[in-house]
Design a protein around this motif. Structure first.
Motif, PDB file in Angstrom:
ATOM      1  N   MET A   1       0.851  -1.159  -0.030  1.00  0.00           N
ATOM      2  CA  MET A   1       0.108  -0.008   0.097  1.00  0.00           C
ATOM      3  C   MET A   1       1.026   1.318   0.047  1.00  0.00           C
ATOM      4  N   PRO A   2       0.615   2.119  -0.689  1.00  0.00           N
ATOM      5  CA  PRO A   2       1.750   3.517  -0.758  1.00  0.00           C
ATOM      6  C   PRO A   2       1.336   4.147   0.606  1.00  0.00           C
ATOM      7  N   VAL A   3       2.592   4.832   0.898  1.00  0.00           N
ATOM      8  CA  VAL A   3       2.409   5.441   2.391  1.00  0.00           C
ATOM      9  C   VAL A   3       1.523   6.544   2.416  1.00  0.00           C
ATOM     10  N   GLN A   4       1.141   7.242   1.382  1.00  0.00           N
ATOM     11  CA  GLN A   4      -0.046   8.295   1.516  1.00  0.00           C
ATOM     12  C   GLN A   4      -1.302   7.578   1.884  1.00  0.00           C
ATOM     13  N   GLN A   5      -1.664   6.439   1.103  1.00  0.00           N
ATOM     14  CA  GLN A   5      -2.845   5.893   1.415  1.00  0.00           C
ATOM     15  C   GLN A   5      -2.795   5.375   2.914  1.00  0.00           C
ATOM     16  N   SER A   6      -2.016   4.688   3.231  1.00  0.00           N
ATOM     17  CA  SER A   6      -1.826   4.206   4.710  1.00  0.00           C
ATOM     18  C   SER A   6      -2.004   5.356   5.751  1.00  0.00           C
ATOM     19  N   ILE A   7      -1.240   6.405   5.520  1.00  0.00           N
ATOM     20  CA  ILE A   7      -1.453   7.402   6.543  1.00  0.00           C
ATOM     21  C   ILE A   7      -2.871   7.913   6.321  1.00  0.00           C
ATOM     22  N   GLU A   8      -3.492   7.861   5.138  1.00  0.00           N
ATOM     23  CA  GLU A   8      -5.041   8.430   5.068  1.00  0.00           C
ATOM     24  C   GLU A   8      -5.874   7.313   5.806  1.00  0.00           C
ATOM     25  N   SER A   9      -5.504   6.190   5.624  1.00  0.00           N
ATOM     26  CA  SER A   9      -6.344   5.326   6.255  1.00  0.00           C
ATOM     27  C   SER A   9      -6.387   5.032   7.637  1.00  0.00           C
ATOM     28  N   ARG A  10      -5.191   5.152   8.359  1.00  0.00           N
ATOM     29  CA  ARG A  10      -4.857   5.085   9.684  1.00  0.00           C
ATOM     30  C   ARG A  10      -5.563   6.187  10.343  1.00  0.00           C
ATOM     31  N   LEU A  11      -5.567   7.556   9.711  1.00  0.00           N
ATOM     32  CA  LEU A  11      -5.909   8.807  10.315  1.00  0.00           C
ATOM     33  C   LEU A  11      -7.337   8.723  10.414  1.00  0.00           C
ATOM     34  N   ALA A  12      -8.080   8.292   9.131  1.00  0.00           N
ATOM     35  CA  ALA A  12      -9.419   8.258   9.154  1.00  0.00           C
ATOM     36  C   ALA A  12     -10.088   7.476  10.339  1.00  0.00           C
ATOM     37  N   ASN A  13      -9.533   6.307  10.590  1.00  0.00           N
ATOM     38  CA  ASN A  13     -10.008   5.438  11.392  1.00  0.00           C
ATOM     39  C   ASN A  13      -9.952   5.733  12.868  1.00  0.00           C
ATOM     40  N   ALA A  14      -8.719   6.176  13.283  1.00  0.00           N
ATOM     41  CA  ALA A  14      -8.273   6.638  14.545  1.00  0.00           C
ATOM     42  C   ALA A  14      -9.034   8.001  15.006  1.00  0.00           C
ATOM     43  N   PHE A  15      -9.202   8.960  14.029  1.00  0.00           N
ATOM     44  CA  PHE A  15      -9.646  10.331  14.427  1.00  0.00           C
ATOM     45  C   PHE A  15     -10.666  10.663  13.304  1.00  0.00           C
ATOM     46  N   PRO A  16     -11.929  10.169  13.564  1.00  0.00           N
ATOM     47  CA  PRO A  16     -13.162  10.514  12.929  1.00  0.00           C
ATOM     48  C   PRO A  16     -13.478  12.085  12.949  1.00  0.00           C
ATOM     49  N   GLY A  17     -13.653  12.514  11.948  1.00  0.00           N
ATOM     50  CA  GLY A  17     -13.907  14.093  11.691  1.00  0.00           C
ATOM     51  C   GLY A  17     -14.411  14.627  10.432  1.00  0.00           C
ATOM     52  N   ASP A  18     -14.438  15.955  10.630  1.00  0.00           N
ATOM     53  CA  ASP A  18     -14.834  16.663   9.364  1.00  0.00           C
ATOM     54  C   ASP A  18     -14.219  16.938   8.019  1.00  0.00           C
ATOM     55  N   HIS A  19     -12.651  16.744   8.368  1.00  0.00           N
ATOM     56  CA  HIS A  19     -11.951  17.098   7.191  1.00  0.00           C
ATOM     57  C   HIS A  19     -10.679  16.353   7.452  1.00  0.00           C
ATOM     58  N   LEU A  20      -9.997  15.461   6.414  1.00  0.00           N
ATOM     59  CA  LEU A  20      -8.836  15.022   6.323  1.00  0.00           C
ATOM     60  C   LEU A  20      -8.110  15.235   5.073  1.00  0.00           C
ATOM     61  N   VAL A  21      -7.007  15.936   5.131  1.00  0.00           N
ATOM     62  CA  VAL A  21      -6.240  15.906   3.764  1.00  0.00           C
ATOM     63  C   VAL A  21      -4.887  15.607   3.795  1.00  0.00           C
ATOM     64  N   VAL A  22      -4.407  14.553   3.291  1.00  0.00           N
ATOM     65  CA  VAL A  22      -2.835  14.196   3.436  1.00  0.00           C
ATOM     66  C   VAL A  22      -2.137  14.433   1.843  1.00  0.00           C
ATOM     67  N   GLU A  23      -1.243  15.296   2.015  1.00  0.00           N
ATOM     68  CA  GLU A  23      -0.721  15.745   0.788  1.00  0.00           C
ATOM     69  C   GLU A  23       1.018  15.218   0.487  1.00  0.00           C
ATOM     70  N   ASN A  24       1.127  14.535  -0.487  1.00  0.00           N
ATOM     71  CA  ASN A  24       2.362  14.370  -0.475  1.00  0.00           C
ATOM     72  C   ASN A  24       3.256  15.448  -1.107  1.00  0.00           C
ATOM     73  N   GLU A  25       4.225  15.971  -0.288  1.00  0.00           N
ATOM     74  CA  GLU A  25       4.889  17.277  -0.633  1.00  0.00           C
ATOM     75  C   GLU A  25       6.326  16.696  -0.970  1.00  0.00           C
ATOM     76  N   SER A  26       6.693  15.784  -1.301  1.00  0.00           N
ATOM     77  CA  SER A  26       7.899  14.945  -1.380  1.00  0.00           C
ATOM     78  C   SER A  26       8.347  15.746  -2.867  1.00  0.00           C
ATOM     79  N   HIS A  27       7.753  15.896  -3.825  1.00  0.00           N
ATOM     80  CA  HIS A  27       8.118  16.582  -4.987  1.00  0.00           C
ATOM     81  C   HIS A  27       8.720  18.078  -4.955  1.00  0.00           C
ATOM     82  N   ARG A  28       8.370  18.530  -3.743  1.00  0.00           N
ATOM     83  CA  ARG A  28       9.060  19.963  -3.511  1.00  0.00           C
ATOM     84  C   ARG A  28      10.379  19.839  -2.677  1.00  0.00           C
TER      85      ARG A  28
END
Length: 104
Positions: A1-28
């Motif tokens: 599983m890509p790292v970004q997807q893993s981060i999104e999944s873990r956080l969405a499950n652990a911290f239900p909420g109104d807004h979650l955005v995970v941005e891969n800024e590695s290209h910068r």
């Protein structure tokens, strides 16, 4: 599983909420193409009510311990309660430009 997807999944499950955005800024940054090393997380959750900034960050670090040990070099965290998010007009700060590791 890509790292970004893993981060999104873990956080969405652990911290239900109104807004979650995970941005891969590695290209910068000075890393090989298609890297997954630098991320920006904006998360709005009632779970942060009554927690100071340090406690919020510790909760995220605990949840993402595998990712942090597996190659994630930088993790910018912008963590808000729903009221704080509204007060910020639903915007997280922009990330600074990479200085290339040499401070210039």
């Amino acid at each position: 599983m890509p790292v970004q997807q893993s981060i999104e999944s873990r956080l969405a499950n652990a911290f239900p909420g109104d807004h979650l955005v995970v941005e891969n800024e590695s290209h910068r940054h000075n890393v090989p193409p298609n890297s997954e090393t630098h991320f920006k997380v904006t998360l709005v959750s009632p779970a942060f009510e009554g927690r100071n900034r340090v406690k919020r960050h510790q909760a995220i670090y605990s949840e993402l311990s595998a990712e942090l040990q597996g190659g994630v070099h930088a993790l910018a965290l912008h963590l808000y309660t729903p009221d704080e998010w509204q007060a910020r007009q639903q915007q997280s700060p922009d990330s600074p430009n990479c200085l290339g590791g040499n401070g210039k």
